[in-house]
Motif scaffolding. Structure first.
Motif, PDB file in Angstrom:
ATOM      1  N   PRO A   1      45.660  30.569  41.381  1.00 49.67           N
ATOM      2  CA  PRO A   1      44.494  30.978  40.589  1.00 49.67           C
ATOM      3  C   PRO A   1      43.263  30.139  40.932  1.00 49.67           C
ATOM      4  O   PRO A   1      43.366  28.974  41.300  1.00 49.67           O
ATOM      5  N   ALA A   2      42.095  30.751  40.801  1.00 51.04           N
ATOM      6  CA  ALA A   2      40.844  30.071  41.115  1.00 51.04           C
ATOM      7  C   ALA A   2      39.798  30.395  40.057  1.00 51.04           C
ATOM      8  O   ALA A   2      39.865  31.415  39.369  1.00 51.04           O
ATOM      9  N   SER A   3      38.820  29.494  39.958  1.00 58.13           N
ATOM     10  CA  SER A   3      37.643  29.726  39.124  1.00 58.13           C
ATOM     11  C   SER A   3      36.423  29.817  40.028  1.00 58.13           C
ATOM     12  O   SER A   3      36.387  29.199  41.097  1.00 58.13           O
ATOM     13  N   LEU A   4      35.433  30.568  39.592  1.00 48.95           N
ATOM     14  CA  LEU A   4      34.180  30.690  40.330  1.00 48.95           C
ATOM     15  C   LEU A   4      33.036  30.163  39.473  1.00 48.95           C
ATOM     16  O   LEU A   4      33.003  30.396  38.256  1.00 48.95           O
TER      17      LEU A   4
ATOM     18  N   LEU B   1      40.978  35.663  46.656  1.00 48.66           N
ATOM     19  CA  LEU B   1      41.302  34.683  45.626  1.00 48.66           C
ATOM     20  C   LEU B   1      41.646  35.382  44.320  1.00 48.66           C
ATOM     21  O   LEU B   1      40.994  36.347  43.917  1.00 48.66           O
ATOM     22  N   GLN B   2      42.683  34.874  43.646  1.00 49.26           N
ATOM     23  CA  GLN B   2      43.073  35.388  42.335  1.00 49.26           C
ATOM     24  C   GLN B   2      42.228  34.660  41.281  1.00 49.26           C
ATOM     25  O   GLN B   2      42.492  33.500  40.943  1.00 49.26           O
ATOM     26  N   VAL B   3      41.204  35.310  40.789  1.00 54.26           N
ATOM     27  CA  VAL B   3      40.206  34.656  39.947  1.00 54.26           C
ATOM     28  C   VAL B   3      40.546  34.808  38.465  1.00 54.26           C
ATOM     29  O   VAL B   3      40.692  35.921  37.964  1.00 54.26           O
TER      30      VAL B   3
ATOM     31  N   ALA C   1      39.950  39.024  43.766  1.00 55.86           N
ATOM     32  CA  ALA C   1      40.904  39.702  42.884  1.00 55.86           C
ATOM     33  C   ALA C   1      40.745  39.149  41.469  1.00 55.86           C
ATOM     34  O   ALA C   1      41.492  38.266  41.035  1.00 55.86           O
ATOM     35  N   LEU C   2      39.728  39.651  40.753  1.00 56.35           N
ATOM     36  CA  LEU C   2      39.527  39.217  39.374  1.00 56.35           C
ATOM     37  C   LEU C   2      40.650  39.779  38.508  1.00 56.35           C
ATOM     38  O   LEU C   2      40.890  40.995  38.478  1.00 56.35           O
TER      39      LEU C   2
END
Length: 450
Positions: free
Chosen positions: A47-50, A99-101, A131-132
């Protein structure tokens, strides 16, 4: 708390410890190529944050410590959005897979200075390139003075679920002294428009330590704010660093409260918010009892990042825009701060990375200890060192600052467990500094510990 202790430690210039090492340790040795490699090595499915930085405002608040520019025209904003979209596409192309956001945060400046249709288009681009997740939280910082009905509707339509509103103080004397006139009615109107548009979670930012601020005005502001029932409040101490933020020279230093008055103001706000039904989160945040932030604190899973206390557990943060900071498991990266340098990089088809920091194993150890102290006010140094494969003596033995703080009663140390007693939590950053290997090395100014 003894006055001598407060004066000694409360007036220290210390980092806010929203990252470790703090950003003054970043260097150009981490460059565009480094960041491109780190992006390509992001683990699949992690998982990632933007974070998207919009560095424009319609007017300058003299207390502001952000990277922002005042503009009365829309053209610089339109041109900046073109660059931002290009950067998003470049970063997305560098990652081995979308990215899995889990989280998106728009900061500034004033992100809602963007035209409503452009904001919606920007969120659509994020959904197209990344990929939100369906449950992803999209949050935006807002100046209530400029929020229109159209923009509130666009935020709700774009899926924004959380809005952070700058309030600072409702005292008109203080507002005049910091060049931010904002009535209670203006703030309440913004809150109502957001809630009607489906932005259900509301945060307020308050500040103490401002010119002409008093305990009474802090209490009055906190009462008015609590009556509007935001889900969370962040209460920050004003950081007066006019050598780095030239506009802060408009503030008369003689009108600023000393460390004792700052502590009294902070405590008055805290007492008022707690009496109104809020749970104190860490050092300077407050949340309703059923908020995720309150539950996170209760379960010992509270985190701290560049936005302050959070429930964000993502190891990857991707920053977009001038001055934006991001991180991966390898380290930190920061984009070019100046708009011209940022524009030059992106327009040439290159990532905007200007500097960063490559983490060592010891950095990760110290970062966890610092985060736990900031979040929980206690940490088992031996236990954390054991998990990281370090001898706790590296941090505990011959630690003169730790011993000094213990002698002053600011912390308790027993069998490797360090704890900040409740009546000294206001100085938790002074305690945390005992584990900062870089303190005072860079010579860069920081904010007061109190």
């Amino acid at each position: 708390m003894k006055l001598s202790v407060l004066q000694k430690y409360g007036e220290e210039r210390l980092p806010r410890y929203t990252s470790y090492p703090p950003s003054p340790e970043f260097s150009p040795s981490v460059d565009v190529d480094t960041y491109a490699t780190w992006l390509s090595q992001l683990p699949r499915g992690a998982p990632a944050s933007l974070y998207l930085h919009v560095p424009f405002c319609r007017s300058m608040c003299w207390y502001c410590g952000c990277h922002t520019t005042v503009t009365a025209k829309d053209q610089p904003i339109v041109e900046y959005l073109d660059l931002l979209r290009s950067e998003i596409q470049m970063v997305a192309a560098q990652a081995a897979q979308p990215l899995q956001v889990e989280r998106v945060h728009f900061g500034g400046g004033t992100p809602t200075i963007i035209a409503p249709a452009d904001f919606v288009a920007l969120t659509d681009l994020l959904r197209d390139r990344f990929a939100l997740m369906e449950t992803a939280e999209i949050a935006v910082e807002i100046d209530p003075r400029t929020l229109t009905i159209e923009m509130a509707g666009a935020l709700g339509g774009a899926g924004v679920g959380r809005a952070s509103l700058g309030v600072q103080s409702f005292d008109p004397v203080v507002q005049s002294a910091v060049n931010r006139i904002q009535s209670e009615e203006t703030t309440l109107g913004a809150v109502e428009r957001l809630r009607q548009s489906g932005v259900s979670s509301i945060n307020f930012d308050l500040i103490y330590g401002l010119p002409h601020q008093t305990v009474r005005s802090c209490i009055d502001t906190a009462k008015v704010a609590a009556a509007m029932r935001p889900d969370r409040l962040a209460v920050f101490g004003y950081a007066h660093v006019p050598s780095f933020k030239k506009h802060q020279r408009m503030i008369e230093e003689a009108t600023l409260p000393d460390s004792v008055a700052r502590m009294e103001q902070s405590q008055a706000i805290a007492d008022t918010l707690v009496a109104a039904g809020y749970v104190q989160i860490g050092l300077d945040h407050f949340a309703l009892p059923d908020d995720d932030l309150s539950r996170s604190q209760a379960t010992g899973t509270l985190r701290r990042n560049f936005q302050g206390y959070t429930t964000d557990n993502c190891e990857t943060l991707v920053g977009f825009g001038a001055s934006a900071i991001g991180h991966t498991r390898h380290g930190y990266v920061q984009n070019q701060v100046g708009l011209g340098f940022y524009a030059g990089s992106v327009a040439s088809g290159r990532l905007a990375t200007a500097r960063g920091y490559r983490l060592t194993d010891e950095d990760r150890l110290r970062a966890e200890i610092i985060e736990r102290l900031m979040c929980d006010f206690t940490v088992d140094v031996r236990e954390v060192c054991g998990r990281h494969g370090f001898d706790p003596a590296v941090l505990l033995a011959d630690n003169r600052r730790l011993a000094e703080l213990a002698d002053e009663g600011i912390i308790d140390v027993a069998e490797g467990i360090v704890r900040v007693p409740r009546d000294h939590r206001f100085l938790v950053r002074a305690a945390v500094a005992a584990f900062d290997a870089y303190l005072h090395r860079s010579g860069r100014g920081h904010s007061q510990a109190a």
